[in-house]
Scaffold this active site. Structure first.
Site, PDB file in Angstrom:
ATOM      1  N   ALA A  65      48.257  56.814  35.205  1.00  0.00           N
ATOM      2  CA  ALA A  65      49.260  56.954  34.352  1.00  0.00           C
ATOM      3  C   ALA A  65      49.647  55.618  33.807  1.00  0.00           C
ATOM      4  O   ALA A  65      49.002  54.737  34.250  1.00  0.00           O
ATOM      5  CB  ALA A  65      50.235  57.643  35.314  1.00  0.00           C
ATOM      6  N   GLU A 132      48.631  54.465  43.947  1.00  0.00           N
ATOM      7  CA  GLU A 132      49.972  54.552  43.673  1.00  0.00           C
ATOM      8  C   GLU A 132      50.808  53.730  44.579  1.00  0.00           C
ATOM      9  O   GLU A 132      51.844  53.214  43.998  1.00  0.00           O
ATOM     10  CB  GLU A 132      50.489  56.065  43.518  1.00  0.00           C
ATOM     11  CG  GLU A 132      50.109  56.729  42.329  1.00  0.00           C
ATOM     12  CD  GLU A 132      48.908  57.386  42.489  1.00  0.00           C
ATOM     13  OE1 GLU A 132      48.011  56.910  43.289  1.00  0.00           O
ATOM     14  OE2 GLU A 132      48.465  58.304  41.629  1.00  0.00           O
TER      15      GLU A 132
HETATM   16  C1  HXC Z   1      48.525  50.987  31.768  1.00  0.00           C
HETATM   17  C2  HXC Z   1      46.670  49.456  32.300  1.00  0.00           C
HETATM   18  C3  HXC Z   1      46.346  50.529  33.178  1.00  0.00           C
HETATM   19  C4  HXC Z   1      47.346  51.548  33.451  1.00  0.00           C
HETATM   20  C5  HXC Z   1      45.303  48.876  33.129  1.00  0.00           C
HETATM   21  N1  HXC Z   1      45.879  48.789  32.200  1.00  0.00           N
HETATM   22  N2  HXC Z   1      45.217  50.160  33.872  1.00  0.00           N
HETATM   23  N3  HXC Z   1      48.102  49.910  31.263  1.00  0.00           N
HETATM   24  N4  HXC Z   1      48.420  51.967  32.682  1.00  0.00           N
HETATM   25  N5  HXC Z   1      47.135  52.427  34.421  1.00  0.00           N
HETATM   26  C6  HXC Z   1      45.769  47.720  31.251  1.00  0.00           C
HETATM   27  C7  HXC Z   1      46.174  46.072  31.973  1.00  0.00           C
HETATM   28  O1  HXC Z   1      47.337  45.975  32.117  1.00  0.00           O
HETATM   29  C8  HXC Z   1      45.286  45.348  30.831  1.00  0.00           C
HETATM   30  O2  HXC Z   1      46.341  45.032  29.814  1.00  0.00           O
HETATM   31  C9  HXC Z   1      44.150  45.938  30.481  1.00  0.00           C
HETATM   32  O3  HXC Z   1      44.467  47.452  30.892  1.00  0.00           O
HETATM   33  C10 HXC Z   1      42.761  45.779  31.308  1.00  0.00           C
HETATM   34  O4  HXC Z   1      43.177  45.887  32.572  1.00  0.00           O
HETATM   35  P1  HXC Z   1      42.662  44.757  33.782  1.00  0.00           P
HETATM   36  O5  HXC Z   1      43.655  44.941  34.877  1.00  0.00           O
HETATM   37  O6  HXC Z   1      42.882  43.575  32.811  1.00  0.00           O
HETATM   38  O7  HXC Z   1      41.014  45.107  34.001  1.00  0.00           O
HETATM   39  P2  HXC Z   1      40.233  44.923  35.175  1.00  0.00           P
HETATM   40  O8  HXC Z   1      40.366  43.371  35.648  1.00  0.00           O
HETATM   41  O9  HXC Z   1      38.963  45.295  34.696  1.00  0.00           O
HETATM   42  O10 HXC Z   1      40.657  45.794  36.258  1.00  0.00           O
HETATM   43  C11 HXC Z   1      40.599  47.218  36.007  1.00  0.00           C
HETATM   44  C12 HXC Z   1      41.625  48.005  37.116  1.00  0.00           C
HETATM   45  C13 HXC Z   1      43.001  47.552  36.785  1.00  0.00           C
HETATM   46  C14 HXC Z   1      41.020  47.829  38.560  1.00  0.00           C
HETATM   47  C15 HXC Z   1      41.175  49.811  36.822  1.00  0.00           C
HETATM   48  O11 HXC Z   1      43.502  47.657  35.409  1.00  0.00           O
HETATM   49  C16 HXC Z   1      43.943  48.584  37.522  1.00  0.00           C
HETATM   50  O12 HXC Z   1      44.035  48.369  38.928  1.00  0.00           O
HETATM   51  N6  HXC Z   1      44.765  49.433  36.924  1.00  0.00           N
HETATM   52  C17 HXC Z   1      45.570  50.153  37.376  1.00  0.00           C
HETATM   53  C18 HXC Z   1      45.239  51.196  38.366  1.00  0.00           C
HETATM   54  C19 HXC Z   1      46.286  51.878  38.748  1.00  0.00           C
HETATM   55  O13 HXC Z   1      47.230  51.349  39.570  1.00  0.00           O
HETATM   56  N7  HXC Z   1      46.588  53.316  38.503  1.00  0.00           N
HETATM   57  C20 HXC Z   1      47.648  54.195  38.982  1.00  0.00           C
HETATM   58  C21 HXC Z   1      48.569  54.210  38.083  1.00  0.00           C
HETATM   59  S1  HXC Z   1      50.036  55.389  38.871  1.00  0.00           S
HETATM   60  P3  HXC Z   1      46.436  43.868  29.015  1.00  0.00           P
HETATM   61  O14 HXC Z   1      47.334  44.049  28.077  1.00  0.00           O
HETATM   62  O15 HXC Z   1      46.832  42.701  29.929  1.00  0.00           O
HETATM   63  O16 HXC Z   1      45.031  43.498  28.472  1.00  0.00           O
HETATM   64  C22 HXC Z   1      49.610  56.985  38.426  1.00  0.00           C
HETATM   65  C23 HXC Z   1      50.385  58.097  38.820  1.00  0.00           C
HETATM   66  C24 HXC Z   1      49.805  59.234  38.422  1.00  0.00           C
HETATM   67  O17 HXC Z   1      48.335  57.240  38.093  1.00  0.00           O
HETATM   68  C25 HXC Z   1      50.995  60.400  38.026  1.00  0.00           C
HETATM   69  C26 HXC Z   1      50.462  61.470  37.347  1.00  0.00           C
HETATM   70  C27 HXC Z   1      51.863  62.768  37.097  1.00  0.00           C
END
Ligand code: HXC
Length: 258
Positions: A65, A132
């Site tokens: 998300a 999360e």
């Molecule tokens: C918004 C995101 C994002 C996300 C990455 N980005 N994931 N933006 N929401 N979920 C953005 C970063 O801020 C960054 O923006 C750009 O995408 C590239 O990300 P990086 O982290 O620089 O890339 P990388 O180093 O290759 O790492 C990839 C990754 C990491 C491992 C996937 O991005 C990551 O851990 N993302 C978050 C994953 C996460 O926590 N997901 C769960 C979310 S909660 P900029 O502008 O700086 O370039 C959830 C709840 C669900 O999902 C509820 C459902 C109802």
């Protein structure tokens, strides 16, 4: 159909839906989920479509998300708007078979979206996780419910409590995915799985999906009663007669989906 976040390609009776947001990590924004729900609901009502493949980019199925949106979210807003509930409901209400083709990251909502799909084909470098907890959040679309049903309690607890992902190999061993293939073959293999589904009778496909889903939603007795009723219901279909006659006549059945 083609718009900012979701694209559609047709392969006969199989539709390929691709998450294609500008950020190739495919953050699951409200806008993306609304588009996805609308696209899938339209395919559910399209009589020419009998199976759907859902994929993302080579880098990510989806990285969860939209953390940007959640950073400013309040409890009052989330609960009053029932945050993300309607968008996700439209996806999980799909009645036709849905095959996920997962390359790269399937994290948080991305992993939950894959688990809503009926079958998951993974690339060898796919990563599945529920991070999360690292954001101070409980999973919101099935991580605490579908994941334990898919992989068992111990691994689900480890993934949900540590936030650390598992590899495609671990996902295969635990039953989260049905196949692991080379990353570049994922979409083709998922399409071929979907084609092997789409050659069957549509009303029977709907019934088999609904009955199999009951295994995760009801008691054994209720599930078996549902299955028996669905089995008996097949005898109202032309396609049941055609399927049995084709077998006896040693020919390929020609289903008319009635
Ligand atoms: C918004 C995101 C994002 C996300 C990455 N980005 N994931 N933006 N929401 N979920 C953005 C970063 O801020 C960054 O923006 C750009 O995408 C590239 O990300 P990086 O982290 O620089 O890339 P990388 O180093 O290759 O790492 C990839 C990754 C990491 C491992 C996937 O991005 C990551 O851990 N993302 C978050 C994953 C996460 O926590 N997901 C769960 C979310 S909660 P900029 O502008 O700086 O370039 C959830 C709840 C669900 O999902 C509820 C459902 C109802």
């Amino acid at each position: 159909m083609s718009d900012a976040n979701v694209t559609l390609q047709r392969h006969g009776a199989v539709a390929l839906v691709t998450l294609a947001s500008q950020n190739t990590l495919n953050p699951l924004t409200s806008a993306l989920m609304t588009e996805l729900g609308a696209a899938l609901q339209a395919l559910d009502h399209d009589s020419e479509t009998r199976a759907i493949v859902l994929t993302g980019s080579p880098r990510a199925f989806a990285a969860g998300a939209d953390i940007q949106a959640m950073a400013g979210m309040t409890y009052a807003h989330a609960v009053q708007d029932n945050y993300l509930a309607a968008e996700w409901q439209a996806v999980s209400a799909l009645r036709k078979p849905l095959v996920a083709a997962v390359r790269g990251y399937a994290l948080g909502g991305g992993c939950e979206l894959a688990m809503i799909c009926d079958i998951v084909v993974a690339g060898e470098n796919a990563l599945f996780g529920q991070p999360e907890i690292k954001l101070g959040l409980v999973p919101g679309a099935g991580g605490t419910q579908r994941l334990p049903r898919a992989v068992g309690k111990s691994l689900a607890m480890e993934m949900n409590l540590s936030g650390e992902p598992i590899t495609a190999t671990q996902a295969l061993a635990s039953g989260l995915v049905s196949r692991v293939v080379a990353d570049e073959d994922v979409v083709d293999v998922a399409l071929s799985v979907a084609q092997s589904i789409a050659r069957h009778s549509l009303p029977v496909l709907l019934a088999v999906k609904a009955a199999t889903a009951r295994a995760f939603e009801t008691s054994l007795a209720e599930g078996l009663a549902y299955e028996r009723s669905a089995f008996h219901g097949c005898f109202a279909l032309n396609d049941q007669r055609e399927g049995c006659e084709a077998f006896l006549e040693r020919r390929v059945p020609h289903f008319d989906h009635r």
